[in-house]
Motif scaffolding. Structure first.
Motif, PDB file in Angstrom:
ATOM      1  N   ARG A  55      36.369  44.388  31.308  1.00 24.72           N
ATOM      2  CA  ARG A  55      37.433  45.066  30.573  1.00 24.72           C
ATOM      3  C   ARG A  55      38.067  46.075  31.526  1.00 24.72           C
ATOM      4  N   ASP A  85      46.976  51.412  28.761  1.00 20.59           N
ATOM      5  CA  ASP A  85      46.760  50.033  28.328  1.00 20.59           C
ATOM      6  C   ASP A  85      45.292  49.670  28.521  1.00 20.59           C
ATOM      7  N   LEU A 111      43.000  46.025  28.942  1.00 19.61           N
ATOM      8  CA  LEU A 111      43.087  44.589  29.145  1.00 19.61           C
ATOM      9  C   LEU A 111      41.695  43.974  29.119  1.00 19.61           C
ATOM     10  N   ASP A 139      42.935  38.696  29.160  1.00 18.02           N
ATOM     11  CA  ASP A 139      44.279  39.230  29.415  1.00 18.02           C
ATOM     12  C   ASP A 139      44.606  39.159  30.899  1.00 18.02           C
ATOM     13  N   LEU A 140      43.638  39.547  31.744  1.00 14.62           N
ATOM     14  CA  LEU A 140      43.864  39.490  33.179  1.00 14.62           C
ATOM     15  C   LEU A 140      44.110  38.061  33.653  1.00 14.62           C
ATOM     16  N   LYS A 174      48.482  38.925  30.727  1.00 12.36           N
ATOM     17  CA  LYS A 174      48.999  39.555  29.506  1.00 12.36           C
ATOM     18  C   LYS A 174      48.761  41.057  29.553  1.00 12.36           C
ATOM     19  N   THR A 175      49.819  41.832  29.324  1.00  9.31           N
ATOM     20  CA  THR A 175      49.720  43.290  29.246  1.00  9.31           C
ATOM     21  C   THR A 175      50.404  43.764  27.968  1.00  9.31           C
ATOM     22  N   HIS A 176      50.213  45.058  27.641  1.00 14.05           N
ATOM     23  CA  HIS A 176      50.764  45.606  26.407  1.00 14.05           C
ATOM     24  C   HIS A 176      51.607  46.849  26.669  1.00 14.05           C
ATOM     25  N   ARG A 183      52.440  46.168  33.065  1.00 18.61           N
ATOM     26  CA  ARG A 183      53.081  44.922  33.477  1.00 18.61           C
ATOM     27  C   ARG A 183      53.623  45.028  34.899  1.00 18.61           C
TER      28      ARG A 183
END
Length: 246
Positions: free
Chosen positions: A209, A220, A222, A226-227, A231-233, A238
């Motif tokens: 994580r 954020d 991840l 996600d990595l 994908k990022t939030h 990003r």
């Protein structure tokens, strides 16, 4: 949880000027988990490790290690719980002390017995000959020096290792060896890691994580998936991800 941090703040003062380097962060790390903290230089990530290790005293908030709340002044048991591996394997070893002396120092500080047998065993644990105890740091390569630094961090058998850019000072060809060594030690001993880096590729290789840090705050979080998926939030996360992988 092996690590629990609540509302951690760190402010450095110089005269009337104040620099709020860590701002109200909270996080936890489960036993056996590897948490990554990534961000640009100066964002506060290394300061977080210094607070966890007991090296930084000027913090406020709450820190618990292995289920026990710790303060700014640590007992020997508290200090033994979390050990740190630094970025520069040459700068973290005294140039005039033999490797054996560097490894024996934490054992002596804790009043341990059978010091030299433990030193030799710790060298073999990280893939170095026991005879390296008689060498000086300048006689070792960068990768070998970092293995010594890892041996020194592990020699007291801490459940937590704090890793501050442990491969950034090494040649690319050596980085993977050190990361694999750390992964093997974690898996064999059930260790909990917090790994700080500016390099998302290193983080992706090691971590379960990841927390993205900007200007003293986490912006954020991840997962490993996600990595892998990119994908990022968060916009900053990003941009950081794209700068690393694209």
């Amino acid at each position: 949880m092996m690590i629990e941090v609540r509302d951690l703040n760190v402010t450095f003062s110089s005269g009337k000027r104040q620099n709020h380097v860590v701002r109200d962060i909270s996080f936890s790390v489960a036993r056996g988990e590897t948490l990554g903290i990534v961000g640009e230089s100066g964002c506060g990530k290394s300061t977080v490790l210094r607070c966890l290790s007991g090296m930084e005293k000027g913090w406020s908030g709450e820190i618990a290690l292995a289920g026990r709340t710790v303060g700014k002044s640590r007992s020997l048991d508290d200090l033994k719980c979390a050990q740190m591996v630094f970025q520069d394997p040459y700068g973290s070893l005294h140039p005039r002390h033999r490797i054996g002396t560097a490894l024996a120092e934490p054992l002596r500080a804790m009043g341990r017995q059978e010091i030299w047998r433990t030193v030799e065993r710790s060298l073999r644990q990280v893939g170095l000959p026991a005879a390296f105890a008689n060498r000086f740091p300048h006689e070792l390569s960068g990768g070998q020096r970092q293995r010594v630094a890892i041996a020194r961090a592990l020699i007291l058998a801490p459940p937590i290792l704090l890793l501050d850019e442990p491969t950034s000072a090494l040649d690319v060809s050596i980085q993977a060896e050190i990361l694999n060594l750390l992964a093997d030690q974690r898996d064999e001993m059930g260790l909990t890691y917090v790994l700080v880096s500016h390099d998302l590729a290193v983080i992706a290789h090691m971590c379960d994580r990841v927390l993205i840090m900007q200007d003293g705050r986490f912006v954020d979080e991840l997962s490993k998936r996600d990595l892998q998926d990119g994908k990022t939030h968060d916009d900053y996360a990003r941009e950081l991800f794209e700068a690393t992988f694209i």
